[in-house]
Design a protein around this motif. Structure first.
Motif, PDB file in Angstrom:
ATOM      1  N   ASN A  79       0.810  -1.223   0.000  1.00 31.83           N
ATOM      2  CA  ASN A  79       0.000   0.000   0.000  1.00 31.83           C
ATOM      3  C   ASN A  79       0.842   1.272   0.000  1.00 31.83           C
ATOM      4  OD1 ASN A  79      -2.562  -1.327   0.086  1.00 31.83           O
ATOM      5  ND2 ASN A  79      -2.234  -1.756   2.256  1.00 31.83           N
ATOM      6  N   SER A  80       2.124   1.149  -0.272  1.00 32.90           N
ATOM      7  CA  SER A  80       2.984   2.335  -0.299  1.00 32.90           C
ATOM      8  C   SER A  80       2.728   3.138  -1.570  1.00 32.90           C
ATOM      9  CB  SER A  80       4.455   1.919  -0.214  1.00 32.90           C
ATOM     10  OG  SER A  80       4.806   1.118  -1.328  1.00 32.90           O
ATOM     11  N   GLY A  81       3.277   4.337  -1.609  1.00 28.43           N
ATOM     12  CA  GLY A  81       3.049   5.230  -2.735  1.00 28.43           C
ATOM     13  C   GLY A  81       3.728   4.764  -4.010  1.00 28.43           C
ATOM     14  N   THR A  82       3.380   5.431  -5.106  1.00 28.61           N
ATOM     15  CA  THR A  82       3.931   5.109  -6.422  1.00 28.61           C
ATOM     16  C   THR A  82       4.872   6.217  -6.866  1.00 28.61           C
ATOM     17  OG1 THR A  82       1.895   3.940  -7.027  1.00 28.61           O
ATOM     18  CG2 THR A  82       3.361   4.580  -8.825  1.00 28.61           C
ATOM     19  N   HIS A  83       6.058   5.851  -7.296  1.00 30.60           N
ATOM     20  CA  HIS A  83       6.994   6.820  -7.856  1.00 30.60           C
ATOM     21  C   HIS A  83       6.629   7.091  -9.318  1.00 30.60           C
ATOM     22  CE1 HIS A  83       9.564   6.356  -4.290  1.00 30.60           C
ATOM     23  NE2 HIS A  83       9.274   5.073  -4.373  1.00 30.60           N
ATOM     24  N   ASP A  84       6.941   8.274  -9.768  1.00 28.84           N
ATOM     25  CA  ASP A  84       6.530   8.681 -11.117  1.00 28.84           C
ATOM     26  C   ASP A  84       7.012   7.704 -12.182  1.00 28.84           C
ATOM     27  OD1 ASP A  84       5.287  10.876 -10.045  1.00 28.84           O
ATOM     28  OD2 ASP A  84       6.956  12.255 -10.432  1.00 28.84           O
ATOM     29  N   GLU A  85       8.243   7.223 -12.036  1.00 29.75           N
ATOM     30  CA  GLU A  85       8.793   6.340 -13.067  1.00 29.75           C
ATOM     31  C   GLU A  85       8.178   4.947 -13.036  1.00 29.75           C
ATOM     32  OE1 GLU A  85      11.577   6.206  -9.472  1.00 29.75           O
ATOM     33  OE2 GLU A  85      10.386   7.689 -10.575  1.00 29.75           O
ATOM     34  N   GLU A  86       7.389   4.632 -11.996  1.00 30.00           N
ATOM     35  CA  GLU A  86       6.762   3.313 -11.910  1.00 30.00           C
ATOM     36  C   GLU A  86       5.400   3.266 -12.597  1.00 30.00           C
ATOM     37  OE1 GLU A  86       8.099   1.196  -7.840  1.00 30.00           O
ATOM     38  OE2 GLU A  86       6.886   2.991  -7.546  1.00 30.00           O
ATOM     39  N   TYR A  87       4.808   4.405 -12.839  1.00 24.66           N
ATOM     40  CA  TYR A  87       3.463   4.419 -13.431  1.00 24.66           C
ATOM     41  C   TYR A  87       3.569   4.178 -14.927  1.00 24.66           C
ATOM     42  CZ  TYR A  87      -1.337   5.773 -14.399  1.00 24.66           C
ATOM     43  OH  TYR A  87      -2.645   5.770 -14.809  1.00 24.66           O
ATOM     44  N   PHE A  88       2.783   3.218 -15.408  1.00 24.74           N
ATOM     45  CA  PHE A  88       2.885   2.808 -16.803  1.00 24.74           C
ATOM     46  C   PHE A  88       1.535   2.286 -17.264  1.00 24.74           C
ATOM     47  CE2 PHE A  88       3.446  -0.998 -19.519  1.00 24.74           C
ATOM     48  CZ  PHE A  88       3.860  -0.362 -20.678  1.00 24.74           C
ATOM     49  N   VAL A  89       1.137   2.650 -18.479  1.00 24.10           N
ATOM     50  CA  VAL A  89      -0.126   2.205 -19.069  1.00 24.10           C
ATOM     51  C   VAL A  89       0.182   1.420 -20.336  1.00 24.10           C
ATOM     52  CG1 VAL A  89      -2.329   2.919 -20.064  1.00 24.10           C
ATOM     53  CG2 VAL A  89      -1.375   4.179 -18.124  1.00 24.10           C
ATOM     54  N   HIS A  90      -0.483   0.262 -20.474  1.00 23.13           N
ATOM     55  CA  HIS A  90      -0.262  -0.590 -21.648  1.00 23.13           C
ATOM     56  C   HIS A  90      -1.616  -1.035 -22.191  1.00 23.13           C
ATOM     57  CE1 HIS A  90       2.146  -3.189 -24.249  1.00 23.13           C
ATOM     58  NE2 HIS A  90       1.225  -4.120 -24.063  1.00 23.13           N
TER      59      HIS A  90
ATOM     60  N   PHE B 165      13.048  -8.110   0.976  1.00 22.45           N
ATOM     61  CA  PHE B 165      12.610  -8.458  -0.374  1.00 22.45           C
ATOM     62  C   PHE B 165      13.148  -7.454  -1.389  1.00 22.45           C
ATOM     63  CE2 PHE B 165       9.519 -10.134   2.604  1.00 22.45           C
ATOM     64  CZ  PHE B 165       9.378 -11.445   2.176  1.00 22.45           C
ATOM     65  N   SER B 166      14.350  -6.959  -1.132  1.00 24.26           N
ATOM     66  CA  SER B 166      14.930  -5.957  -2.019  1.00 24.26           C
ATOM     67  C   SER B 166      15.265  -6.524  -3.390  1.00 24.26           C
ATOM     68  CB  SER B 166      16.184  -5.349  -1.387  1.00 24.26           C
ATOM     69  OG  SER B 166      17.121  -6.355  -1.041  1.00 24.26           O
ATOM     70  N   GLY B 167      15.160  -7.850  -3.554  1.00 27.41           N
ATOM     71  CA  GLY B 167      15.373  -8.425  -4.873  1.00 27.41           C
ATOM     72  C   GLY B 167      14.323  -7.999  -5.878  1.00 27.41           C
ATOM     73  N   PHE B 168      13.127  -7.590  -5.387  1.00 29.56           N
ATOM     74  CA  PHE B 168      12.094  -7.136  -6.316  1.00 29.56           C
ATOM     75  C   PHE B 168      11.273  -5.965  -5.792  1.00 29.56           C
ATOM     76  CE2 PHE B 168      10.212 -10.563  -3.783  1.00 29.56           C
ATOM     77  CZ  PHE B 168       9.008 -10.016  -3.374  1.00 29.56           C
ATOM     78  N   CYS B 169      11.226  -5.732  -4.485  1.00 29.82           N
ATOM     79  CA  CYS B 169      10.387  -4.673  -3.916  1.00 29.82           C
ATOM     80  C   CYS B 169      11.127  -3.343  -3.931  1.00 29.82           C
ATOM     81  CB  CYS B 169       9.971  -5.040  -2.492  1.00 29.82           C
ATOM     82  SG  CYS B 169       9.050  -3.739  -1.635  1.00 29.82           S
ATOM     83  N   ARG B 170      10.525  -2.330  -4.531  1.00 29.91           N
ATOM     84  CA  ARG B 170      11.174  -1.024  -4.653  1.00 29.91           C
ATOM     85  C   ARG B 170      11.373  -0.377  -3.283  1.00 29.91           C
ATOM     86  NH1 ARG B 170      11.299   2.820  -8.826  1.00 29.91           N
ATOM     87  NH2 ARG B 170      12.736   4.468  -8.201  1.00 29.91           N
ATOM     88  N   GLU B 171      10.395  -0.490  -2.397  1.00 34.65           N
ATOM     89  CA  GLU B 171      10.522   0.127  -1.082  1.00 34.65           C
ATOM     90  C   GLU B 171      11.595  -0.560  -0.252  1.00 34.65           C
ATOM     91  OE1 GLU B 171       9.067   2.910   0.120  1.00 34.65           O
ATOM     92  OE2 GLU B 171       8.425   3.125  -1.964  1.00 34.65           O
ATOM     93  N   CYS B 172      11.690  -1.881  -0.348  1.00 33.30           N
ATOM     94  CA  CYS B 172      12.768  -2.589   0.353  1.00 33.30           C
ATOM     95  C   CYS B 172      14.129  -2.155  -0.178  1.00 33.30           C
ATOM     96  CB  CYS B 172      12.597  -4.100   0.197  1.00 33.30           C
ATOM     97  SG  CYS B 172      11.288  -4.825   1.214  1.00 33.30           S
ATOM     98  N   GLN B 173      14.211  -1.902  -1.474  1.00 31.54           N
ATOM     99  CA  GLN B 173      15.466  -1.429  -2.055  1.00 31.54           C
ATOM    100  C   GLN B 173      15.840  -0.061  -1.499  1.00 31.54           C
ATOM    101  OE1 GLN B 173      14.713  -1.512  -6.263  1.00 31.54           O
ATOM    102  NE2 GLN B 173      14.617  -3.754  -6.365  1.00 31.54           N
ATOM    103  N   PHE B 174      14.860   0.840  -1.394  1.00 35.04           N
ATOM    104  CA  PHE B 174      15.127   2.168  -0.846  1.00 35.04           C
ATOM    105  C   PHE B 174      15.593   2.074   0.606  1.00 35.04           C
ATOM    106  CE2 PHE B 174      12.118   4.455  -3.984  1.00 35.04           C
ATOM    107  CZ  PHE B 174      13.171   4.627  -4.861  1.00 35.04           C
TER     108      PHE B 174
END
Length: 405
Positions: free
Chosen positions: A314-325, A373-382
């Motif tokens: 439920n964390s926020g979304t960074h601008d570069e993560e938003y994508f529409v396909h 879970f920093s292998g895939f989670c952006r917040e864990c990486q931060f």
């Protein structure tokens, strides 16, 4: 619903396997020594207590060991005697010769973490009976769909890439419109048409036979659809996952056990203008395969908002993560199951998608013991990067001798 099974008491012979541990009692410190003429009081020697030993199963079974007899039928947890006998061969030597009730006690403590609860067993039994009723009465419209060889539905270029069995051959047929989202053609148009007509035929049969249909997921309260395994496509889909999705996931998603996929939940959903959007969510999967089967429609674009672990979903979304396909008929999207996403509303026509949630029981068991879970989670990486930066700052901070006492 039957009450949950109670914890079995420790068997009488259990103390034979327990090692005594000397634990000093919580006495106050001894009094100061008396004058030389009076001897000092003796120090307390402690009391013997017992602790449960840590029993580790052996990776290689002892095939020469003859297991005990554990009855004729399953116990209240649903564990059969054959399971106890098989697991007994993995017990360490000092426990393998213990009384049967002692060994059963320890094996139950291990198996209790893996056997389903009573409510889960009831749900599984209801699901099995539901499918048996359908399979005994439903007549398939396209029997060729029920073949165990899904390669007949695969495009030749995709089949050649998978048979190459290299990272280069697999990625050569894909494009990556956003990090972690892969798009490619995979299935023949004839398969998409047959599958849509088969699902429609099944839904019409269910309505005429007054057979209620279980909704494919709890997320989809609108639209129409069905789980494909409910009417006989389980084996074909098993082979599709094993022969085609697993090789791709091994290359693209190794961090979530992409090479250990062992089950799936596959369903078809159809949405129209009145059904609204499919809300923002994550899938109950390690890897998700999403195929737009058709029909003619506008709108219904998919949007993605970054990969998160369960702690940061439920964390926020960074601008570069938003994508529409866009949903393109015939195109496959393969993405991480924890990639947060949703689907906009259909503005005209009808949209039909087949979704396969691929799961790994190995990774799910490992995940219980993971904290990072920093292998895939952006917040864990931060968070991990922040800890590393803080640690480096502490190491490079000049020492202030004035702070010494």
């Amino acid at each position: 619903m039957p009450p949950p099974p109670q914890q079995a008491p420790e068997p009488a012979g259990l103390q034979l396997l327990l090692q005594p541990e000397v634990v000093a009692p919580n006495h106050p410190p001894p009094a100061p020594p008396a004058p030389a003429a009076v001897p000092a009081p003796p120090q307390p020697q402690g009391e013997a207590r017992y602790r449960r030993p840590l029993v580790r199963l052996q990776a290689v079974p002892n095939e020469d060991h003859v297991p005990d007899n554990y009855g004729d039928g399953p116990d209240e947890l649903g564990i059969t005697p054959a399971v106890y006998q098989a697991l007994e061969r993995h017990l360490p030597p000092d426990l393998a010769g213990a009384p049967a009730e002692v060994k059963r006690y320890f094996m139950r403590s291990v198996l209790r973490n893996y056997v389903p609860s009573p409510s889960q067993r009831i749900r599984t039994q209801n699901q099995r009976e539901y499918r048996e009723r359908i399979l005994s009465a439903y007549q398939p419209l396209h029997p060729e769909l029920y073949t165990n060889d899904p390669s007949t539905f695969i495009l030749p270029a995709f089949l050649q890439a998978i048979n190459g069995n290299t990272e280069e051959s697999i990625t050569s047929i894909m494009m990556e419109p956003a990090p972690g989202v892969f798009a490619f053609p995979m299935l023949k148009p004839s398969f998409c048409q047959m599958l849509m007509s088969e699902v429609n035929n099944f839904l019409r049969w269910a309505q005429s036979a007054n057979q209620s249909i279980m909704r494919p997921t709890s997320l989809d309260r609108h639209g129409r659809g069905a789980a494909l395994s409910d009417f006989g496509l389980q084996e074909m889909l098993d082979n599709l996952m094993k022969d085609f999705i697993s090789p791709m996931s091994t290359v693209l998603f190794p961090e979530v056990g992409g090479n250990t996929l062992d089950s799936h939940h596959t369903f078809v959903l159809e949405y129209g203008e009145a059904d609204g959007a499919r809300g923002f969510h994550v899938d109950d999967s390690e890897v998700t395969l999403n195929i737009c089967l058709g029909k003619h429609f506008t709108g219904a674009d998919m949007y993605f908002r970054g990969i998160r672990c369960g702690n940061h979903v439920n964390s926020g979304t960074h601008d570069e993560e938003y994508f529409v396909h866009p949903n393109v008929p015939g195109q496959v999207l393969l993405h991480h199951g924890s990639h947060r996403h949703g689907v906009f509303s259909v503005t005209s026509g009808r949209r039909v998608n087949m979704v396969m949630w691929c799961k790994s029981s190995v990774f799910r068991e490992m995940k219980k013991f993971m904290t990072d879970f920093s292998g895939f989670c952006r917040e864990c990486q931060f968070q991990r990067t922040a800890r590393q930066v803080q640690h480096l700052q502490e190491l490079t901070m000049p020492f202030n001798f004035c702070q010494l006492p």
